[in-house]
Scaffold this motif. Structure first.
Motif, short mmCIF file in Angstrom:
data_model
loop_
_atom_site.label_atom_id
_atom_site.label_comp_id
_atom_site.label_asym_id
_atom_site.label_seq_id
_atom_site.Cartn_x
_atom_site.Cartn_y
_atom_site.Cartn_z
N TYR A 73 0.83 -1.21 0.00
CA TYR A 73 0.00 0.00 0.00
C TYR A 73 0.87 1.26 0.00
O TYR A 73 0.66 2.18 -0.79
N THR A 74 1.88 1.26 0.90
CA THR A 74 2.76 2.43 0.98
C THR A 74 3.50 2.66 -0.34
O THR A 74 3.60 3.78 -0.84
N ALA A 75 4.03 1.56 -0.92
CA ALA A 75 4.75 1.68 -2.19
C ALA A 75 3.84 2.20 -3.30
O ALA A 75 4.24 3.03 -4.12
N SER A 76 2.60 1.71 -3.33
CA SER A 76 1.66 2.15 -4.36
C SER A 76 1.35 3.63 -4.22
O SER A 76 1.27 4.36 -5.22
N ILE A 77 1.18 4.09 -2.98
CA ILE A 77 0.89 5.51 -2.75
C ILE A 77 2.05 6.38 -3.22
O ILE A 77 1.86 7.39 -3.92
N PHE A 78 3.27 5.99 -2.87
CA PHE A 78 4.45 6.78 -3.26
C PHE A 78 4.58 6.83 -4.78
O PHE A 78 4.81 7.90 -5.37
N LEU A 79 4.46 5.69 -5.44
CA LEU A 79 4.63 5.64 -6.89
C LEU A 79 3.51 6.39 -7.61
O LEU A 79 3.76 7.10 -8.60
N LEU A 80 2.27 6.23 -7.14
CA LEU A 80 1.14 6.88 -7.79
C LEU A 80 1.27 8.40 -7.75
O LEU A 80 1.10 9.09 -8.76
N ILE A 103 0.73 13.57 0.00
CA ILE A 103 0.38 12.32 0.69
C ILE A 103 0.65 12.37 2.18
O ILE A 103 0.15 11.53 2.94
N GLY A 104 1.45 13.37 2.62
CA GLY A 104 1.75 13.48 4.04
C GLY A 104 0.90 14.50 4.74
O GLY A 104 -0.21 14.19 5.21
N PRO A 105 1.36 15.76 4.81
CA PRO A 105 0.62 16.77 5.56
C PRO A 105 -0.79 17.05 5.06
O PRO A 105 -1.69 17.34 5.85
N VAL A 106 -1.02 16.96 3.73
CA VAL A 106 -2.33 17.35 3.19
C VAL A 106 -3.37 16.24 3.36
O VAL A 106 -4.42 16.43 3.97
N LEU A 107 -3.09 15.05 2.81
CA LEU A 107 -4.08 13.96 2.83
C LEU A 107 -3.87 12.97 3.97
O LEU A 107 -4.78 12.20 4.29
N GLY A 108 -2.70 12.95 4.56
CA GLY A 108 -2.44 12.04 5.66
C GLY A 108 -2.41 10.57 5.27
O GLY A 108 -2.66 9.70 6.11
N LEU A 109 -2.08 10.28 4.01
CA LEU A 109 -2.06 8.88 3.56
C LEU A 109 -0.84 8.14 4.08
O LEU A 109 -0.84 6.91 4.20
N VAL A 110 0.24 8.87 4.35
CA VAL A 110 1.47 8.27 4.86
C VAL A 110 1.90 9.05 6.10
O VAL A 110 1.99 10.28 6.06
N GLY A 111 2.14 8.35 7.18
CA GLY A 111 2.56 8.99 8.41
C GLY A 111 4.06 9.14 8.49
O GLY A 111 4.82 8.60 7.68
N THR A 112 4.52 9.84 9.51
CA THR A 112 5.95 10.07 9.67
C THR A 112 6.69 8.78 10.00
O THR A 112 7.87 8.64 9.67
#
Length: 627
Positions: A6-13, A40-49
């Motif tokens: 999931y994380t890899a897909s979010i980064f690549l997309l 994907i980080g601060p705006v949508l929060g799809l990936v955390g720190t």
């Protein structure tokens, strides 16, 4: 497993969406990656720190690979030839900016370790954004562009000692104070990982470290060639990639064993291999990995930017960003003037380098991990660096406005145009690689030429070889008339600037309807514009060499030398006629893909070419069989 996918897909997309959009807007790939991370980080929060932090260790390897490639591109002899600008312009810029930032940071009450880190971080500019913008705008060959390149090159080299020096200012008692006021004790990582110097006395650690560096130098100089030849004998392309990765990963590991920066070792190895016959093979194998990992690094940096810091005190952050740009611009302006830059070149040099750079992210990450700066302060620095880079397009817009107000003559104040004291049957406007070959051929055949160029360095280089040329803008009517436009037989337009070339052809055609004009073009669009302006013969700079390469291909896939030569000849004549015909359908300002008559005729001409070539080859085969 599913979470990792999931994380890899979010980064690549996000990367494949944001980066092309950023590139199309002229903002560069680095800003695209940063924007993807922010989204994907601060705006949508799809990936955390936490997820970003886990990937950061792998992404940092992209920086190591980037420095290896920088080393590969730095021929020591070329560096020695540029030593005046590298040490003068570049060294002075880094030193003055670093010291000025340190003084300001200490003046507001921060300790020496934080001041040193800030001085290093903010002394750097964005190599990726600046070089791409200079290239896109055709400013690389200007005085300001070349000076900016020298400074950026010096900064890239300076990152290596910075990464080595920065941990020396670590404060092991440093507490990490979060934005909410909670306190986190700094962690001690000294026990982690393998080390060859742990427990040794100072002199012993120094000897082991020097020995490791010496081993890398000897290995890079004497062992790589036989190893590459051994790999070549296997004739397995993937082994080249494996060896290239082994060199980078292995050297990074060896440097970590003695507590030195992996980037230092790989940069050193790259410089040692710069003159190797395997240099281009290494570049092609490493570049894809470098691009992906470096892009991942910038995405993670964007995802970790804490915009709560901006929202809590936006005015303070804005003041820091504006103050940083103003301070760097003032220092750059003074350095540029001291080194003889004037007018547009001085403003280009000043404004193009006034932002912070992508290597600042690397230094911030290192400084935070090594306890040189607290975590909360690192978050503020990340935000300042990112915002200053986002402002870079605005700085180039300001340069464009200043450039128009200064006018065309500002860059040539240092050198007044030459007095032209001779004329000839051939005038050559532009003495780059294209114009040089034309000039040599014509003069070797016994005809006089009058060479004009606004690049003083190119003219002086020609004069050292005994070839006379005149400094001045070839598009100026007085220069052309002084060169003998009224009596010349041929005008060769070999200028790099497409707009200037079209203006020159238009003026010359108006002044001399009978003059034969030979013009250089980069692509079909410029061919059409030059035809419309009145050029007689137009040479696409890559066309003839591409045809010759195509002929060699045909000779090695089954055609005889005669058949390949005939196919080349047919293609040449058909394409020349096709370009003349399509020029009648081409519309200035309208993309070819949005011009239906043009597209329809282009497709029909391509079908005609294929039919002609196939019929010609069939006829030649029939003749061979009958013979």
């Amino acid at each position: 497993m599913e979470h990792a996918l999931y994380t890899a897909s979010i980064f690549l997309l996000t990367a494949v969406i944001a980066v092309p959009i950023s590139a199309r807007l002229g903002l560069g790939s680095v800003l695209g990656y940063l924007a993807a991370g922010i989204l994907i980080g601060p705006v949508l929060g799809l990936v955390g720190t936490s997820e970003a932090g886990e990937l950061l260790h792998y992404a940092e390897f992209g920086v190591v690979m980037m420095l290896f490639l920088i080393g590969l591109e730095l021929d020591p002899r070329a560096l020695w030839a540029m030593r005046d600008k590298l040490i003068g312009l570049g060294g002075l810029q880094i030193s003055l900016t670093g010291v000025a930032v340190m003084v300001v940071v200490m003046a507001v009450g921060y300790p020496i370790n934080i001041a040193v880190a800030c001085g290093m971080i903010f002394a750097l500019s964005s190599t990726a954004i600046v070089l791409q913008t200079l290239t896109e705008k055709g400013l690389m060959q200007t005085g300001g562009g070349r000076s900016a390149f020298a400074v950026l090159l010096t900064q890239d080299i300076a990152v290596i000692p910075m990464l080595v020096i920065l941990p020396l200012f670590a404060d092991t008692s440093l507490t990490k104070i979060a934005a909410d006021g909670s306190i986190k004790l700094a962690q001690d990582h000294s026990h982690e990982g393998l080390s060859l110097v742990q427990g040794l006395p100072g002199w012993g650690a120094a000897l082991v470290t020097l020995g490791m560096v010496f081993a890398i130098v000897i290995g890079g100089r004497y062992l790589t060639r036989p190893v590459f030849r051994f790999i070549h004998a296997a004739r397995l392309p993937e082994m080249y990639t494996a060896l290239a990765l082994l060199i980078v990963v292995g050297i990074a590991f060896l440097m970590s064993l003695v507590g030195l920066s992996a980037a230092l070792g790989t940069f050193l190895a790259g410089m040692l291999l710069a003159n190797s016959e395997f240099r281009h093979e290494l570049e092609s194998d490493i570049a894809p990995f470098k691009g992906l990992l470096l892009g991942l690094f910038f995405i993670i940096v964007g995802a970790q930017i804490n915009f709560d810091v901006l929202l809590r005190d936006p005015l303070r952050i804005a003041e820091i960003v504006v103050g940083l740009i103003a301070l760097k611009a003032l220092i750059l302006f003074l350095i540029g003037r001291a080194f003889g830059l004037r007018g547009r070149s001085q403003w280009l040099f000043t404004l193009s380098l006034a932002q912070a750079g992508e290597f600042g992210f690397v230094l911030i990450t290192t400084a935070t991990a090594q306890n040189v700066i607290p975590q909360w302060f690192g978050e503020e620095l990340l935000l300042v660096v990112a915002l200053s880079m986002l402002i870079t397009p605005l700085l180039f817009i300001i340069y464009d406005v200043i450039s128009k107000r200064i006018g065309d003559g500002a860059d040539t104040k240092k050198h007044t145009p030459d007095e032209i004291d001779e004329t000839g049957p051939v005038i050559i406007a532009g003495i780059g690689r294209f114009g040089q070959i034309v000039n040599r051929l014509v003069r070797s055949a016994g005809f006089n030429t009058v060479v004009l160029d606004h690049n003083m360095q190119a003219i002086e280089t020609m004069r050292r070889f005994g070839v006379k040329g005149f400094f001045g803008d070839p598009t100026r009517p007085e220069m052309l008339h002084a060169a003998g436009l009224a009596k010349a037989h041929v005008l060769v337009v070999a200028m790099d600037d497409p707009e200037a070339a079209v203006r020159l052809v238009s003026f010359a055609r108006r002044e001399r309807p009978d003059l034969h004009i030979v013009a250089r073009a980069r692509d079909r669009t410029q061919v059409f514009r030059l035809y419309d302006a009145g050029a007689n013969d137009i040479v696409r700079e890559m066309f003839d060499s591409s045809l010759r390469a195509g002929r060699y291909v045909l000779e090695n896939v089954g055609l005889s030398e005669y058949e390949a030569a005939q196919a080349e000849k047919t293609f040449f004549h058909h394409d020349r006629d096709a370009v003349r015909e399509l020029a009648q359908l081409w519309k200035d300002g309208v993309p070819s893909s949005q011009n239906p008559p043009y597209m329809a005729r282009a497709r029909a001409l391509e079908d005609e070419l294929q039919t002609m070539l196939m019929a010609q080859l069939d006829e030649e085969k029939d003749d061979d069989q009958q013979a």
